[in-house]
Design an enzyme around this catalytic site. Structure first.
Site, PDB file in Angstrom:
ATOM      1  N   LYS A  46       0.820  -1.209   0.000  1.00  0.00           N
ATOM      2  CA  LYS A  46       0.000   0.000   0.000  1.00  0.00           C
ATOM      3  C   LYS A  46       0.862   1.272   0.000  1.00  0.00           C
ATOM      4  O   LYS A  46       0.526   2.246  -0.669  1.00  0.00           O
ATOM      5  CB  LYS A  46      -0.935   0.002   1.207  1.00  0.00           C
ATOM      6  CG  LYS A  46      -1.998  -1.097   1.167  1.00  0.00           C
ATOM      7  CD  LYS A  46      -2.956  -0.950   2.339  1.00  0.00           C
ATOM      8  CE  LYS A  46      -3.626  -2.235   2.749  1.00  0.00           C
ATOM      9  NZ  LYS A  46      -4.694  -2.704   1.899  1.00  0.00           N
ATOM     10  N   GLU A  72      -2.673   6.915   8.085  1.00  0.00           N
ATOM     11  CA  GLU A  72      -3.610   7.713   7.301  1.00  0.00           C
ATOM     12  C   GLU A  72      -4.577   8.443   8.207  1.00  0.00           C
ATOM     13  O   GLU A  72      -4.868   7.978   9.305  1.00  0.00           O
ATOM     14  CB  GLU A  72      -4.472   6.799   6.413  1.00  0.00           C
ATOM     15  CG  GLU A  72      -3.818   6.343   5.164  1.00  0.00           C
ATOM     16  CD  GLU A  72      -4.746   5.440   4.346  1.00  0.00           C
ATOM     17  OE1 GLU A  72      -4.286   4.991   3.299  1.00  0.00           O
ATOM     18  OE2 GLU A  72      -5.894   5.171   4.754  1.00  0.00           O
ATOM     19  N   HIS A  82     -14.053  -4.197   8.504  1.00  0.00           N
ATOM     20  CA  HIS A  82     -13.424  -3.652   7.301  1.00  0.00           C
ATOM     21  C   HIS A  82     -13.541  -4.598   6.119  1.00  0.00           C
ATOM     22  O   HIS A  82     -12.745  -4.566   5.197  1.00  0.00           O
ATOM     23  CB  HIS A  82     -11.941  -3.322   7.535  1.00  0.00           C
ATOM     24  CG  HIS A  82     -11.726  -2.308   8.617  1.00  0.00           C
ATOM     25  ND1 HIS A  82     -12.219  -1.028   8.548  1.00  0.00           N
ATOM     26  CD2 HIS A  82     -11.099  -2.398   9.806  1.00  0.00           C
ATOM     27  CE1 HIS A  82     -11.892  -0.380   9.634  1.00  0.00           C
ATOM     28  NE2 HIS A  82     -11.224  -1.180  10.430  1.00  0.00           N
ATOM     29  N   ARG A 103      -6.681  -7.947  -9.400  1.00  0.00           N
ATOM     30  CA  ARG A 103      -7.327  -9.237  -9.663  1.00  0.00           C
ATOM     31  C   ARG A 103      -8.799  -8.982  -9.934  1.00  0.00           C
ATOM     32  O   ARG A 103      -9.271  -7.859  -9.830  1.00  0.00           O
ATOM     33  CB  ARG A 103      -7.214 -10.123  -8.421  1.00  0.00           C
ATOM     34  CG  ARG A 103      -7.764  -9.380  -7.181  1.00  0.00           C
ATOM     35  CD  ARG A 103      -7.830 -10.257  -5.965  1.00  0.00           C
ATOM     36  NE  ARG A 103      -7.835  -9.488  -4.745  1.00  0.00           N
ATOM     37  CZ  ARG A 103      -8.916  -9.036  -4.117  1.00  0.00           C
ATOM     38  NH1 ARG A 103     -10.116  -9.261  -4.632  1.00  0.00           N
ATOM     39  NH2 ARG A 103      -8.830  -8.353  -3.004  1.00  0.00           N
TER      40      ARG A 103
HETATM   41  P1  ADP Z   1     -12.753  -7.951  -2.517  1.00  0.00           P
HETATM   42  O1  ADP Z   1     -12.023  -6.644  -2.349  1.00  0.00           O
HETATM   43  O2  ADP Z   1     -12.660  -8.604  -3.841  1.00  0.00           O
HETATM   44  O3  ADP Z   1     -14.092  -7.949  -1.938  1.00  0.00           O
HETATM   45  P2  ADP Z   1     -11.682  -9.170  -0.219  1.00  0.00           P
HETATM   46  O4  ADP Z   1     -10.785  -8.127   0.348  1.00  0.00           O
HETATM   47  O5  ADP Z   1     -12.923  -9.489   0.505  1.00  0.00           O
HETATM   48  O6  ADP Z   1     -11.917  -8.894  -1.721  1.00  0.00           O
HETATM   49  O7  ADP Z   1     -10.832 -10.452  -0.460  1.00  0.00           O
HETATM   50  C1  ADP Z   1     -11.097 -11.352  -1.516  1.00  0.00           C
HETATM   51  C2  ADP Z   1     -10.743 -12.714  -1.087  1.00  0.00           C
HETATM   52  O8  ADP Z   1      -9.368 -12.824  -0.872  1.00  0.00           O
HETATM   53  C3  ADP Z   1     -11.400 -13.090   0.191  1.00  0.00           C
HETATM   54  O9  ADP Z   1     -11.602 -14.464   0.175  1.00  0.00           O
HETATM   55  C4  ADP Z   1     -10.370 -12.654   1.204  1.00  0.00           C
HETATM   56  O10 ADP Z   1     -10.559 -13.343   2.402  1.00  0.00           O
HETATM   57  C5  ADP Z   1      -9.103 -13.028   0.481  1.00  0.00           C
HETATM   58  N1  ADP Z   1      -7.971 -12.163   0.781  1.00  0.00           N
HETATM   59  C6  ADP Z   1      -7.788 -10.892   0.408  1.00  0.00           C
HETATM   60  N2  ADP Z   1      -6.601 -10.444   0.797  1.00  0.00           N
HETATM   61  C7  ADP Z   1      -6.011 -11.446   1.442  1.00  0.00           C
HETATM   62  C8  ADP Z   1      -4.742 -11.611   2.077  1.00  0.00           C
HETATM   63  N3  ADP Z   1      -3.834 -10.671   2.109  1.00  0.00           N
HETATM   64  N4  ADP Z   1      -4.476 -12.799   2.648  1.00  0.00           N
HETATM   65  C9  ADP Z   1      -5.378 -13.787   2.592  1.00  0.00           C
HETATM   66  N5  ADP Z   1      -6.570 -13.696   1.994  1.00  0.00           N
HETATM   67  C10 ADP Z   1      -6.890 -12.553   1.427  1.00  0.00           C
HETATM   68  P1  ADP Z   2      -7.757  -4.186   2.576  1.00  0.00           P
HETATM   69  O1  ADP Z   2      -6.494  -4.411   1.839  1.00  0.00           O
HETATM   70  O2  ADP Z   2      -7.848  -4.980   3.809  1.00  0.00           O
HETATM   71  O3  ADP Z   2      -8.945  -4.258   1.669  1.00  0.00           O
HETATM   72  P2  ADP Z   2      -8.143  -1.289   2.536  1.00  0.00           P
HETATM   73  O4  ADP Z   2      -7.043  -0.317   2.617  1.00  0.00           O
HETATM   74  O5  ADP Z   2      -8.796  -1.478   1.223  1.00  0.00           O
HETATM   75  O6  ADP Z   2      -7.644  -2.663   3.095  1.00  0.00           O
HETATM   76  O7  ADP Z   2      -9.236  -0.893   3.620  1.00  0.00           O
HETATM   77  C1  ADP Z   2     -10.311  -1.752   3.938  1.00  0.00           C
HETATM   78  C2  ADP Z   2     -11.484  -0.931   4.494  1.00  0.00           C
HETATM   79  O8  ADP Z   2     -11.092  -0.170   5.648  1.00  0.00           O
HETATM   80  C3  ADP Z   2     -12.016   0.108   3.539  1.00  0.00           C
HETATM   81  O9  ADP Z   2     -12.955  -0.436   2.651  1.00  0.00           O
HETATM   82  C4  ADP Z   2     -12.619   1.133   4.475  1.00  0.00           C
HETATM   83  O10 ADP Z   2     -13.893   0.724   4.918  1.00  0.00           O
HETATM   84  C5  ADP Z   2     -11.704   1.096   5.657  1.00  0.00           C
HETATM   85  N1  ADP Z   2     -10.673   2.152   5.530  1.00  0.00           N
HETATM   86  C6  ADP Z   2      -9.480   2.044   4.927  1.00  0.00           C
HETATM   87  N2  ADP Z   2      -8.786   3.192   4.985  1.00  0.00           N
HETATM   88  C7  ADP Z   2      -9.562   4.072   5.645  1.00  0.00           C
HETATM   89  C8  ADP Z   2      -9.408   5.439   6.049  1.00  0.00           C
HETATM   90  N3  ADP Z   2      -8.299   6.124   5.805  1.00  0.00           N
HETATM   91  N4  ADP Z   2     -10.425   6.017   6.726  1.00  0.00           N
HETATM   92  C9  ADP Z   2     -11.544   5.324   7.006  1.00  0.00           C
HETATM   93  N5  ADP Z   2     -11.739   4.054   6.675  1.00  0.00           N
HETATM   94  C10 ADP Z   2     -10.775   3.404   5.990  1.00  0.00           C
END
Ligand code: ADP
Ligand code: ADP
Ligand code: MG
Length: 663
Positions: free
Chosen positions: A116, A200, A235, A296
């Site tokens: 990130k 952040e 989240h 993906r």
């Molecule tokens: P999307 O953003 O497509 O909704 P998710 O964040 O929910 O995706 O993750 C998609 C799939 O990949 C889910 O099954 C989630 O549990 C898995 N996943 C995502 N990131 C990771 C990670 N870093 N390690 C293990 N599983 C992950």
């Molecule tokens: P992941 O890789 O686990 O998907 P993200 O960075 O996409 O992580 O964040 C997952 C979720 O956390 C976001 O969809 C949002 O709901 C919350 N989130 C992430 N960053 C912020 C932020 N700066 N402020 C508020 N909520 C956040």
């Protein structure tokens, strides 16, 4: 086009990819673990190769085995699905090195977006707006804290390598920063093997709006509009919809162009998603900031398919085979509104604890079509399958489409009511509450929707005692009648010979014993008394279950009985009631709550205490990991820890005692 591909995944996404491949006359090869030997995706593909043990590291993450399987079966390309190896640049590179096409972006793009912090540095250069924060490489705790103080609280500490909602800590005050940083780093190193973090600004009540992008090998890019994924727990997304309610055409275009700029900056190819956090000002204005790019196909891609009428897997295959994107930006249109609900094996009322077990009943909504119908189910399970602790708790996805959001919402609620799952806890009823909550109905969406609506989402009682009993009685009487037809000597409704007859039936509803009295009247009518409620019980079997009328209510009921446990599904919701067969039970005891046992099979992550420690009721004692989530085991009472029965890293069975506490 490829003649054969290997799908390096399992569950619904493996089936989803295979369906499109089949339509395109491409042969498919499945891979599977021990636990998945009989899984739906194995039978769904043309060939299947066993690749190892049940734990992901022994099978779905063993990329050498997967590449071997592709070569052995003559597959020309590998589709990684999502999760597992989908964002692993080494795997993507290994595919290329072995002469296999990776159905996804080039390894360099995965790498660029993988962390990130680094991806934010890149996006900054590409002119994409970022959440205010610090994403530098200097990781000294003092500097990070100084940056947090500068950004202003609340801040969010995020593992740079994080994903799946893990490795994030919100910090409200400067004095809490150090402790939160330490715990975030610990989780990051354990989960992702990398403890670098970024800091952040923690947006309050933001929306999560993401843009689906696509690129081809000729340098063409389009965006397939947005998805609003604001409804989240831990989240993680729960409901996703497209288009995002209230998003202006101008902002849609601005976000779409920013997402394309992000993709272009890393020479992206294939399907990708650029996630933005959107802040809403009091005057209705919206500001968007880049959060991360997922390199993906996303879980929620079907809502985009529903509103565009496209098949994104087909596009992935075309692009991976070197074709040009089928459509240009000005040929893309949004049609209607689509919503996806993730059906998960979990207990929403128990802090969303994942559930395992067998799908004794798995009934899907009527009028389900696999692709792009108004009601679509993508799943990787069948009735009778086991939901094991090894993988994600998502069982199926329900996607609905309508000409308007209202229509899609009504369809979603109706379809959820028709999903009957018995055998393990699911979030189906919870989803119905969310869908009917004032915020969701009014499209007042933000990431705090679930906590805000908590009073109408948790610990609800959709079906009251009277209706639950009436349904169970109706079902019992119909069962008896069916038996009676086979055996005229076993008649139980002896009213003909005795005039009025009364019968007592015993139930247990939410751990409370309930007796109901059924009176058979001379005219054949039935009178039912449940507690204070008394009145005629009228029922008849119907095509869709049992039509039950009692106490001023009329319901179309489906009842599934598993020994004496009756699972009652009505239009209002589902519940269960135990119909006690007095003779069959004597001295059954209920499981104690709060025992120091593993709530499910999993791995012991850590103990927060050691033998000899004095603990207080509610204190966290141990952390377990199962189904990719951590669960804290708390002390059920005050006491002294006498013995730890496992060590961190140990695999434990469900119900295994983790430690002993003396008083
Ligand atoms: P999307 O953003 O497509 O909704 P998710 O964040 O929910 O995706 O993750 C998609 C799939 O990949 C889910 O099954 C989630 O549990 C898995 N996943 C995502 N990131 C990771 C990670 N870093 N390690 C293990 N599983 C992950
Ligand atoms: P992941 O890789 O686990 O998907 P993200 O960075 O996409 O992580 O964040 C997952 C979720 O956390 C976001 O969809 C949002 O709901 C919350 N989130 C992430 N960053 C912020 C932020 N700066 N402020 C508020 N909520 C956040
Ligand atoms: Mg994300």
């Amino acid at each position: 086009m490829f003649k054969k591909i290997l799908i390096a995944n399992r569950g619904e996404i493996a089936c989803r990819v295979a369906a499109t491949a089949r339509r395109m006359a491409i042969k498919t090869v499945a891979v599977y673990s021990d636990a998945d030997a009989k899984a739906k995706h194995v039978g769904f593909c043309d060939e299947a190769i066993h690749i190892g043990g049940s734990a992901p590291k022994d099978s779905y993450l063993r990329w050498e085995r997967i590449i071997e399987a592709a070569k052995a079966t003559g597959a020309e390309a590998i589709h990684p699905g999502y999760g597992f190896l989908s964002e692993n640049e080494e795997f993507a590179q290994a595919c290329v090195d072995n002469g296999l096409a990776f159905i996804g972006p080039p390894p360099s793009a995965i790498k660029a977006m993988g962390l990130k912090a680094e991806s934010k540095q890149l996006m900054e250069k590409a002119g994409v707006p970022l959440v205010p924060g610090y994403h530098g490489s200097d990781q000294s705790p003092m500097l990070l804290k100084r940056e947090a103080d500068r950004i202003g609280y609340p801040v969010l500490i995020k593992a740079s390598a994080g994903g799946g909602g893990k490795g994030m800590r919100a910090v409200e005050r400067s004095e809490d920063f150090d402790a939160a940083l330490e715990s975030c780093k610990r989780e990051a190193i354990n989960s992702f093997g990398d403890d670098a973090v970024l800091v952040e600004k923690y947006a309050q009540r933001p929306r999560h709006i993401e843009i689906q992008v696509f690129g081809d090998t000729q340098g063409n890019y389009v965006y397939l509009f947005e998805r609003d994924c604001s409804v989240q727990r831990r989240h993680q997304k729960v409901l996703e919809e497209a288009p995002a309610p209230g998003l202006s055409e101008a902002l849609r275009q601005q976000m779409g162009e920013a997402a394309v700029a992000a993709a272009r900056a890393v020479h992206y190819v294939g399907a990708g998603t650029v996630e933005f956090i959107v802040e809403q000002a009091a005057n209705g204005g919206m500001k968007f900031y880049f959060m991360e790019m997922n390199t993906r196909l996303q879980v929620e891609h079907p809502v985009t398919e529903a509103i565009t009428g496209l098949d994104l897997v087909e596009w992935q295959l075309l692009v991976a085979a070197g074709h040009k994107l089928p459509l240009a930006q000005d040929q893309l249109r949004i049609k209607g509104h689509a919503i996806e609900a993730r059906i998960c094996a979990e207990s929403p009322d128990n802090n969303f604890l994942p559930a395992t077990g067998s799908l004794h009943v798995y009934q899907k909504p009527q009028s389900v079509s696999f692709e792009r119908g108004p009601v679509r189910i993508d799943d990787g399970v069948r009735q009778g399958d086991l939901i094991s602790p090894f993988y994600d708790s998502m069982v199926a996805k329900l996607i609905v489409h309508g000409t308007t959001r209202e229509e899609a919402l009504a369809r979603l609620d109706a379809a959820l009511a028709q999903i009957h799952i018995v055998g393990l806890s699911t979030n189906v009823q919870f989803l119905r509450y969310v869908v009917r909550s004032p915020s969701f109905v009014a499209a007042d969406l933000d990431t705090a929707l679930i906590p805000r609506e908590a009073p109408v989402l948790f610990n609800q009682e959709p079906v009251g005692l009277a209706m639950a009993v009436a349904s169970a009685v109706a079902h019992t009487l119909l069962e008896e009648k069916a038996l009676e037809a086979d055996d005229p000597f076993s008649r139980r409704d002896g009213w003909r010979s005795h005039g009025v007859m009364r019968r007592t039936l015993d139930f247990e509803f939410h751990d409370k014993a309930v007796s109901a009295v059924l009176t058979y009247l001379h005219d054949g009518a039935l009178l039912l008394t449940v507690g204070e409620t008394s009145g005629p019980l009228v029922f008849s079997p119907s095509a869709s279950g049992i039509d039950v009328r009692f106490a001023g209510q009329r319901n179309s009921v489906h009842l599934y009985k598993n020994s004496d446990l009756c699972h009652v599904f009505t239009g209002y919701g589902a519940t269960h009631i135990v119909a006690i067969d007095v003779l069959a039970h004597a001295g059954d005891s209920h499981a104690e709550s709060g025992r120091l046992t593993a709530p499910m099979p999993g791995k012991v992550v850590s103990f927060a205490i050691k033998a000899g420690d004095t603990v207080q009721k509610g204190q966290a004692l141990a952390v377990m990991e199962a189904m990719k989530m951590e669960h804290t085991i708390a002390a059920p009472a005050d006491g002294v820890v006498t013995e730890l029965l496992y060590a961190p890293g140990d695999q434990v069975a469900e119900g295994a005692e983790l430690l002993k506490i003396g008083v």
